[in-house]
Design an enzyme around this catalytic site. Structure first.
Site, mmCIF file in Angstrom:
data_model
loop_
_atom_site.group_PDB
_atom_site.id
_atom_site.type_symbol
_atom_site.label_atom_id
_atom_site.label_comp_id
_atom_site.label_asym_id
_atom_site.label_seq_id
_atom_site.Cartn_x
_atom_site.Cartn_y
_atom_site.Cartn_z
ATOM 1 C CG ASP A 53 37.896 136.225 39.826
ATOM 2 O OD1 ASP A 53 37.213 135.195 39.703
ATOM 3 O OD2 ASP A 53 38.595 136.694 38.893
ATOM 4 C CE LYS A 104 37.974 128.261 31.127
ATOM 5 N NZ LYS A 104 36.626 127.946 31.002
ATOM 6 C CE1 TYR A 132 43.849 123.900 32.773
ATOM 7 C CE2 TYR A 132 43.134 122.134 31.312
ATOM 8 C CZ TYR A 132 42.919 122.930 32.421
ATOM 9 O OH TYR A 132 41.803 122.751 33.183
#
Ligand code: UDP
Length: 350
Positions: free
Chosen positions: A41, A94, A158
């Protein structure tokens, strides 16, 4: 490079974006099922505190690698260190509105990131990939419930970035018949781990309904903004298929187990819905949250939000046929667990 190639049955699972909302819950479910996990991450929309919390649940200890899926050398180092049993790819951006304003960034992070990752998987011959896709790839569906063979017409960058990744993975699957790839199309994941220790911690003003309701209930926001009561639905508010994030997480465990046990299809990126099969309106969600928490949830009706559609919910039967998964947790359990998390952590992980 002295590379460890090939997938194993019991090697660790790489979870990209594993410090995020859905990733931490998938991590909890994977460790509970006995998997070792490595989280990759870059903390662009998450915090290492979430991984600390995940590791405090008593389920195991996730290994954390801070870095980006675009970093080929880093991926080579990660994949050389162990024989991974599979990869769950969640890392990405997102926010619909942001994607309209910054399409280049969205395509770079989402499409470019997935390309870099799958290229590294091919280099290291890691066969099993589960990609985090979205029901947004369907756009405004012509027919309800929405099955996987519905037409794919995402309405913003997106959604198009997610569809492009699905298509790219289909091409990779066709060219690499030894790979086993699945794209899970989530409907609306909500709720939190029943411990209340991990949950959704959006930065700034939440875009999504559930965190907005929860922040209103805890007093961080004044009132919920209901985006339109003139939709062609029974109460005029938008209808979505909400499912508990732990059900989503269990869906990944079931899908991965299926691939490890020899499932999946050579030459295909299998697209599978993860939804409950039930639609709930915005006003019904507010009511359910109020009932589950005993809190007042003031709200105000505003105009429609650009880009929204009236209603959609999943036909989730393919996931059940393929790997025996159904969403089990109710709206009352979703609200209870979401509130458990929000009330114990009014400012998220801070
Ligand atoms: N919604 C709302 N107020 C909010 C956020 C969302 O009324 O603050 C509505 C939205 O119009 C949609 C539903 O809640 O009908 C779910 O929206 P969300 O953004 O959570 O998920 P989406 O389905 O749009 O990805």
């Amino acid at each position: 490079m002295n590379s460890v190639k090939g997938s194993s049955r019991d090697g660790p699972v790489l979870v990209t974006g594993g410090a995020g909302y859905i990733g931490t819950h998938i991590g909890a479910a994977l460790m509970k099922a006995g998997h070792r996990i490595v989280i990759l991450d870059n903390f662009s929309n998450s915090t290492p505190l979430a991984v600390d919390r995940l590791n405090s649940l008593g389920l195991g200890c996730a290994e954390l690698v801070e870095g980006d899926v675009h970093d080929e050398a880093l991926l080579d180092r990660v994949f050389s260190a162990d024989r991974f049993s599979g990869v769950i790819h969640l890392a990405g951006v997102k926010a619909v509105g942001e994607s309209v304003a910054e399409p280049i960034r969205y395509y770079d992070i989402n499409v470019g990131g997935a390309l870099s990752l799958v290229a590294a998987m091919v280099r290291h011959q890691i066969s099993r990939l589960i990609f985090s896709s979205t029901a947004t790839v369907y756009g405004d569906p012509a027919k309800l419930p929405v099955a996987e063979d519905a037409s794919l017409q995402p309405e913003h960058p997106y959604g198009r970035s997610k569809l492009m990744i699905e298509q790219m993975l289909q091409d990779v699957a066709a060219a690499q018949p030894w790979m086993r790839i699945m794209s899970l199309r989530y409907f609306n994941p909500v709720g939190a781990h029943p411990s209340g220790r991990i949950g959704e911690d959006p930065k700034g003003i939440p875009n999504n309904l559930f965190p907005y309701i929860a922040q209103t209930a805890v007093g961080v926001r004044d009132e919920v903004r209901v985006f339109g009561d003139d939709w062609p639905t029974p109460d005029g508010t938008g209808i979505r298929d909400y499912l508990h994030v732990m059900d989503v997480a269990e869906g990944h465990v079931a899908a991965l187990t299926h691939l490890i046990d020899g499932g999946g299809k050579s030459g295909r990126n299998l697209a599978v819905n993860l939804g409950s099969g039930h639609g709930t309106s915005v006003l019904e969600v507010i009511r359910a949250f109020r009932e589950a928490t005993g809190r007042e949830i003031p709200y105000r009706i505003l105009g429609r939000r650009p880009g929204d559609v009236a209603a959609y919910w999943a036909d989730p039967t393919y996931a059940e046929r393929l790997f025996g998964w159904t969403a089990k947790l109710s709206m009352a359990e979703i609200c209870r667990d979401h509130w458990n998390w929000q009330s114990a952590n009014p400012d998220g992980y801070k």
